[in-house]
Design a protein around this motif. Structure first.
Motif, PDB file in Angstrom:
ATOM      1  N   VAL A 105     -10.837  55.519  26.643  1.00 44.00           N
ATOM      2  CA  VAL A 105     -11.832  54.804  27.450  1.00 44.00           C
ATOM      3  C   VAL A 105     -13.162  54.739  26.713  1.00 44.00           C
ATOM      4  CG1 VAL A 105     -13.159  54.854  29.609  1.00 44.00           C
ATOM      5  CG2 VAL A 105     -10.714  55.372  29.636  1.00 44.00           C
ATOM      6  N   ALA A 106     -13.564  55.836  26.093  1.00 40.94           N
ATOM      7  CA  ALA A 106     -14.817  55.855  25.332  1.00 40.94           C
ATOM      8  C   ALA A 106     -14.744  54.912  24.138  1.00 40.94           C
ATOM      9  CB  ALA A 106     -15.139  57.272  24.870  1.00 40.94           C
ATOM     10  N   PHE A 107     -13.589  54.859  23.490  1.00 43.57           N
ATOM     11  CA  PHE A 107     -13.431  53.964  22.347  1.00 43.57           C
ATOM     12  C   PHE A 107     -13.512  52.500  22.791  1.00 43.57           C
ATOM     13  CE2 PHE A 107     -10.649  51.420  19.576  1.00 43.57           C
ATOM     14  CZ  PHE A 107     -11.416  51.493  18.424  1.00 43.57           C
ATOM     15  N   ILE A 108     -12.881  52.170  23.902  1.00 42.15           N
ATOM     16  CA  ILE A 108     -12.957  50.803  24.429  1.00 42.15           C
ATOM     17  C   ILE A 108     -14.402  50.467  24.792  1.00 42.15           C
ATOM     18  CG2 ILE A 108     -12.279  49.312  26.370  1.00 42.15           C
ATOM     19  CD1 ILE A 108      -9.535  50.786  26.264  1.00 42.15           C
ATOM     20  N   LEU A 109     -15.111  51.408  25.417  1.00 46.05           N
ATOM     21  CA  LEU A 109     -16.520  51.212  25.746  1.00 46.05           C
ATOM     22  C   LEU A 109     -17.337  50.969  24.480  1.00 46.05           C
ATOM     23  CD1 LEU A 109     -18.926  51.273  27.702  1.00 46.05           C
ATOM     24  CD2 LEU A 109     -18.915  53.771  27.490  1.00 46.05           C
ATOM     25  N   GLN A 110     -17.054  51.744  23.450  1.00 50.24           N
ATOM     26  CA  GLN A 110     -17.756  51.594  22.165  1.00 50.24           C
ATOM     27  C   GLN A 110     -17.556  50.190  21.593  1.00 50.24           C
ATOM     28  OE1 GLN A 110     -16.514  54.557  19.337  1.00 50.24           O
ATOM     29  NE2 GLN A 110     -16.929  53.220  17.605  1.00 50.24           N
ATOM     30  N   ILE A 111     -16.346  49.697  21.596  1.00 48.10           N
ATOM     31  CA  ILE A 111     -16.050  48.372  21.050  1.00 48.10           C
ATOM     32  C   ILE A 111     -16.706  47.284  21.903  1.00 48.10           C
ATOM     33  CG2 ILE A 111     -14.202  46.717  20.530  1.00 48.10           C
ATOM     34  CD1 ILE A 111     -14.486  49.179  18.598  1.00 48.10           C
ATOM     35  N   LEU A 112     -16.592  47.389  23.216  1.00 50.22           N
ATOM     36  CA  LEU A 112     -17.196  46.378  24.099  1.00 50.22           C
ATOM     37  C   LEU A 112     -18.718  46.347  23.954  1.00 50.22           C
ATOM     38  CD1 LEU A 112     -15.023  46.756  27.332  1.00 50.22           C
ATOM     39  CD2 LEU A 112     -14.949  44.927  25.613  1.00 50.22           C
ATOM     40  N   GLY A 118     -24.995  47.017  17.358  1.00 52.00           N
ATOM     41  CA  GLY A 118     -23.632  46.523  17.506  1.00 52.00           C
ATOM     42  C   GLY A 118     -22.781  46.821  16.287  1.00 52.00           C
ATOM     43  N   ALA A 119     -23.345  46.622  15.104  1.00 55.52           N
ATOM     44  CA  ALA A 119     -22.604  46.890  13.870  1.00 55.52           C
ATOM     45  C   ALA A 119     -22.270  48.377  13.748  1.00 55.52           C
ATOM     46  CB  ALA A 119     -23.412  46.423  12.659  1.00 55.52           C
ATOM     47  N   PHE A 120     -23.233  49.235  14.080  1.00 55.98           N
ATOM     48  CA  PHE A 120     -22.979  50.676  14.028  1.00 55.98           C
ATOM     49  C   PHE A 120     -21.879  51.070  15.016  1.00 55.98           C
ATOM     50  CE2 PHE A 120     -27.119  52.731  12.200  1.00 55.98           C
ATOM     51  CZ  PHE A 120     -26.942  52.021  11.040  1.00 55.98           C
ATOM     52  N   LEU A 121     -21.932  50.501  16.217  1.00 54.45           N
ATOM     53  CA  LEU A 121     -20.914  50.846  17.214  1.00 54.45           C
ATOM     54  C   LEU A 121     -19.525  50.424  16.750  1.00 54.45           C
ATOM     55  CD1 LEU A 121     -22.877  49.993  20.465  1.00 54.45           C
ATOM     56  CD2 LEU A 121     -22.155  52.264  19.705  1.00 54.45           C
ATOM     57  N   LEU A 122     -19.423  49.249  16.166  1.00 55.63           N
ATOM     58  CA  LEU A 122     -18.119  48.795  15.675  1.00 55.63           C
ATOM     59  C   LEU A 122     -17.672  49.598  14.459  1.00 55.63           C
ATOM     60  CD1 LEU A 122     -18.463  44.942  16.124  1.00 55.63           C
ATOM     61  CD2 LEU A 122     -17.242  46.563  17.592  1.00 55.63           C
ATOM     62  N   ALA A 123     -18.599  49.885  13.550  1.00 60.26           N
ATOM     63  CA  ALA A 123     -18.266  50.675  12.361  1.00 60.26           C
ATOM     64  C   ALA A 123     -17.983  52.127  12.727  1.00 60.26           C
ATOM     65  CB  ALA A 123     -19.397  50.592  11.344  1.00 60.26           C
ATOM     66  N   GLY A 124     -18.387  52.522  13.910  1.00 58.78           N
ATOM     67  CA  GLY A 124     -18.110  53.871  14.379  1.00 58.78           C
ATOM     68  C   GLY A 124     -16.627  54.177  14.497  1.00 58.78           C
ATOM     69  N   TYR A 125     -15.813  53.145  14.443  1.00 54.34           N
ATOM     70  CA  TYR A 125     -14.356  53.339  14.411  1.00 54.34           C
ATOM     71  C   TYR A 125     -13.982  54.249  13.240  1.00 54.34           C
ATOM     72  CZ  TYR A 125      -9.413  52.209  13.825  1.00 54.34           C
ATOM     73  OH  TYR A 125      -8.052  52.287  13.678  1.00 54.34           O
ATOM     74  N   TRP A 126     -14.722  54.115  12.142  1.00 51.61           N
ATOM     75  CA  TRP A 126     -14.445  54.883  10.938  1.00 51.61           C
ATOM     76  C   TRP A 126     -15.381  56.064  10.747  1.00 51.61           C
ATOM     77  CZ3 TRP A 126     -14.646  49.476  10.849  1.00 51.61           C
ATOM     78  CH2 TRP A 126     -13.393  48.860  10.712  1.00 51.61           C
ATOM     79  N   ASN A 127     -16.508  56.090  11.483  1.00 52.28           N
ATOM     80  CA  ASN A 127     -17.510  57.125  11.261  1.00 52.28           C
ATOM     81  C   ASN A 127     -18.199  57.449  12.588  1.00 52.28           C
ATOM     82  OD1 ASN A 127     -19.986  58.446  10.711  1.00 52.28           O
ATOM     83  ND2 ASN A 127     -20.024  57.630   8.637  1.00 52.28           N
ATOM     84  N   ASP A 128     -17.927  58.625  13.123  1.00 52.22           N
ATOM     85  CA  ASP A 128     -18.469  59.002  14.431  1.00 52.22           C
ATOM     86  C   ASP A 128     -19.990  59.049  14.457  1.00 52.22           C
ATOM     87  OD1 ASP A 128     -15.933  59.184  15.495  1.00 52.22           O
ATOM     88  OD2 ASP A 128     -15.770  61.352  15.165  1.00 52.22           O
TER      89      ASP A 128
END
Length: 115
Positions: free
Chosen positions: A4-11, A53-63
């Motif tokens: 859920v947190a990951f989906i929130l991060q992407i959205l 937005g870019a940081f949130l999306l790139a957060g997939y690879w870097n918390d």
């Protein structure tokens, strides 16, 4: 971090990219004038939203990027809510910033250990 947190991060990442790009259009000129802000501030706000937005999306690879992106998003939306209150906008004008503020703050809380 959970699903859920990951989906929130992407959205949130996609939303901040969308709103950031919108700041570069002429539609927002009148709004920033109405807020009492110079036009250059609209560009700065757009850049901060794009970076968030870019940081949130790139957060997939870097918390850490998720944490910093959510911090930037939270601070930006706090400024947006304060601005709407300052100009005494109707509640409908700042519903989206309030929701984005709360969701960004939640994501920041969930990732605060990565700052």
């Amino acid at each position: 971090m959970g699903t859920v947190a990951f989906i929130l991060q992407i959205l949130l990442g996609l939303a901040f990219l969308f709103f950031g790009f919108n700041k570069f259009g002429s539609k927002m000129n009148e709004e920033f004038t109405r807020y009492g802000y110079p036009q250059w501030f609209k560009i700065v706000t757009g850049i901060v939203e794009l970076v968030s937005g870019a940081f949130l999306l790139a957060g997939y690879w870097n918390d850490q990027l998720t944490a910093w992106g959510s911090l930037l998003a939270t601070l930006t939306m706090l400024g947006a809510v304060v601005t709407h209150l300052k100009v005494k906008d109707a509640g409908s004008k700042y519903t989206v910033p309030v929701v984005l503020l709360l969701l960004s703050a939640l994501l920041l809380y969930l990732n605060s250990g990565n700052l």
